[in-house]
Motif scaffolding. Structure first.
Motif, mmCIF file in Angstrom:
data_model
loop_
_atom_site.group_PDB
_atom_site.id
_atom_site.type_symbol
_atom_site.label_atom_id
_atom_site.label_comp_id
_atom_site.label_asym_id
_atom_site.label_seq_id
_atom_site.Cartn_x
_atom_site.Cartn_y
_atom_site.Cartn_z
ATOM 1 N N UNK A 1 0.874 -1.084 -0.069
ATOM 2 C CA UNK A 1 0.012 0.173 -0.104
ATOM 3 C C UNK A 1 1.017 1.174 0.032
ATOM 4 N N UNK A 2 0.538 2.135 -0.781
ATOM 5 C CA UNK A 2 1.361 3.496 -0.886
ATOM 6 C C UNK A 2 1.626 4.290 0.286
ATOM 7 N N UNK A 3 2.598 4.643 0.596
ATOM 8 C CA UNK A 3 2.782 5.707 1.572
ATOM 9 C C UNK A 3 2.244 6.833 1.530
ATOM 10 N N UNK A 4 1.164 7.559 2.317
ATOM 11 C CA UNK A 4 0.520 8.805 2.164
ATOM 12 C C UNK A 4 0.905 9.760 2.929
ATOM 13 N N UNK A 5 2.131 9.749 3.483
ATOM 14 C CA UNK A 5 2.524 10.771 4.404
ATOM 15 C C UNK A 5 3.284 11.571 3.377
ATOM 16 N N UNK A 6 3.325 13.118 3.721
ATOM 17 C CA UNK A 6 3.732 13.896 2.851
ATOM 18 C C UNK A 6 4.298 15.354 3.413
ATOM 19 N N UNK A 7 5.336 15.914 2.803
ATOM 20 C CA UNK A 7 5.797 17.176 3.217
ATOM 21 C C UNK A 7 5.449 18.121 2.428
ATOM 22 N N UNK A 8 4.959 19.395 2.909
ATOM 23 C CA UNK A 8 4.569 20.474 1.831
ATOM 24 C C UNK A 8 5.356 21.716 1.981
ATOM 25 N N UNK A 9 5.598 22.095 0.916
ATOM 26 C CA UNK A 9 6.409 23.493 0.708
ATOM 27 C C UNK A 9 5.623 24.527 0.857
ATOM 28 N N UNK B 1 0.654 27.768 -2.996
ATOM 29 C CA UNK B 1 1.046 26.564 -2.031
ATOM 30 C C UNK B 1 -0.215 26.306 -1.005
ATOM 31 N N UNK B 2 -1.034 27.375 -0.938
ATOM 32 C CA UNK B 2 -2.157 27.152 0.083
ATOM 33 C C UNK B 2 -3.245 26.304 -0.772
ATOM 34 N N UNK B 3 -3.346 26.574 -1.920
ATOM 35 C CA UNK B 3 -4.382 25.647 -2.599
ATOM 36 C C UNK B 3 -3.880 24.008 -2.704
ATOM 37 N N UNK B 4 -2.359 24.238 -3.162
ATOM 38 C CA UNK B 4 -2.149 22.882 -2.951
ATOM 39 C C UNK B 4 -2.237 22.080 -1.611
ATOM 40 N N UNK B 5 -2.183 22.996 -0.661
ATOM 41 C CA UNK B 5 -2.323 22.460 0.777
ATOM 42 C C UNK B 5 -3.955 21.742 1.009
ATOM 43 N N UNK B 6 -4.801 22.604 0.443
ATOM 44 C CA UNK B 6 -6.274 22.194 0.258
ATOM 45 C C UNK B 6 -6.487 21.063 -0.372
ATOM 46 N N UNK B 7 -5.979 21.097 -1.564
ATOM 47 C CA UNK B 7 -6.067 19.955 -2.540
ATOM 48 C C UNK B 7 -5.583 18.500 -1.939
ATOM 49 N N UNK B 8 -4.359 18.574 -1.313
ATOM 50 C CA UNK B 8 -3.602 17.415 -1.090
ATOM 51 C C UNK B 8 -3.807 16.959 0.167
ATOM 52 N N UNK B 9 -4.738 17.843 1.183
ATOM 53 C CA UNK B 9 -5.174 17.227 2.430
ATOM 54 C C UNK B 9 -6.147 16.220 2.030
ATOM 55 N N UNK B 10 -6.875 16.118 0.905
ATOM 56 C CA UNK B 10 -7.866 15.147 0.701
ATOM 57 C C UNK B 10 -7.526 13.802 0.475
ATOM 58 N N UNK B 11 -6.043 13.934 0.074
ATOM 59 C CA UNK B 11 -5.262 12.506 -0.309
ATOM 60 C C UNK B 11 -4.271 12.018 0.685
ATOM 61 N N UNK B 12 -3.614 13.248 1.322
ATOM 62 C CA UNK B 12 -2.227 12.784 1.959
ATOM 63 C C UNK B 12 -2.395 13.390 3.543
#
Length: 216
Positions: free
Chosen positions: A1-9, A16-27
């Motif tokens: 199973x893929x590791x869904x932990x992530x670091x965000x810049x 960057x804030x929209x990348x956060x809002x999008x990514x939090x649904x998956x990561x």
């Protein structure tokens, strides 16, 4: 199973804030990294970064890179005057996103994350090649040989322009009232720098009049 932990810049700006809002649904975003490299709007960017991390309850860390400012004297991002330069190339910082991505990969490997998230997008890629798909793919390929857990660089907005990013922000309820995307300091966004013009146009196209009043 893929590791869904992530670091965000996370600069604290629109992408960057929209990348956060999008990514939090998956990561599962373990940590957000913000870089202080002597840029003029750092005080405002750091406040935006802190507020966004508080909003999403993400652990945060600021990394200081004073030497990057020392070798970036030609960039308008490091000049004391509030220039209204229209040439986006004047805002280039040498290998900035390459450096940031590599630091993110260091943290990702150390914290058992397989993904570093970055706010690169199609519109910025027109002027800055470190926002392009080629950059994302090349960095990921490099990480295959520089990290033991095969970290990948992920840009959820890579196929979007600013107007489309605003639409996604609305859909994901991103806290756009908290962002700082201006290249300069001020009570509000200056409205004249290249970043402000892109943001302003995108908000106007999406009829976000209240946000325009808040940010500009």
């Amino acid at each position: 199973m893929p590791n869904k932990n992530a670091i965000i810049l996370l600069s604290g700006g629109l992408d960057s804030v929209v990348s956060t809002s999008v990514s939090m649904q998956e990561y599962n975003i373990i940590k957000a990294l913000h870089f202080d490299y002597g840029q003029i709007p750092e005080k405002k960017e750091r406040l935006a970064f802190k507020n966004i991390c508080d909003y999403y309850k993400i652990e945060s860390e600021v990394i200081c890179l004073p030497w990057l400012s020392n070798i970036s004297k030609s960039s308008d991002l490091n000049k004391s005057n509030n220039s209204s330069s229209k040439n986006k190339k004047n805002f280039w910082i040498p290998n900035r996103n390459g450096l940031f991505a590599n630091i993110g990969a260091c943290y990702a490997e150390a914290l058992n994350c397989e993904t570093v998230i970055i706010g690169a997008n199609k519109q910025e890629a027109k002027d800055f090649k470190d926002n392009s798909k080629d950059f994302i793919l090349t960095a990921t390929k490099m990480f295959l040989n520089s990290t033991q857990n095969n970290v990948k660089l992920y840009a959820p907005l890579i196929d979007l322009n600013k107007s489309e990013i605003i639409k996604i922000a609305i859909e994901t309820k991103a806290p756009l009232h908290l962002i700082w995307s201006c290249y300069y300091n001020g009570t509000k966004h200056c409205g004249n720098c290249p970043s402000c013009k892109l943001l302003k146009t995108a908000l106007e196209k999406n009829n976000k009049t209240e946000l325009l009043k808040i940010l500009f």
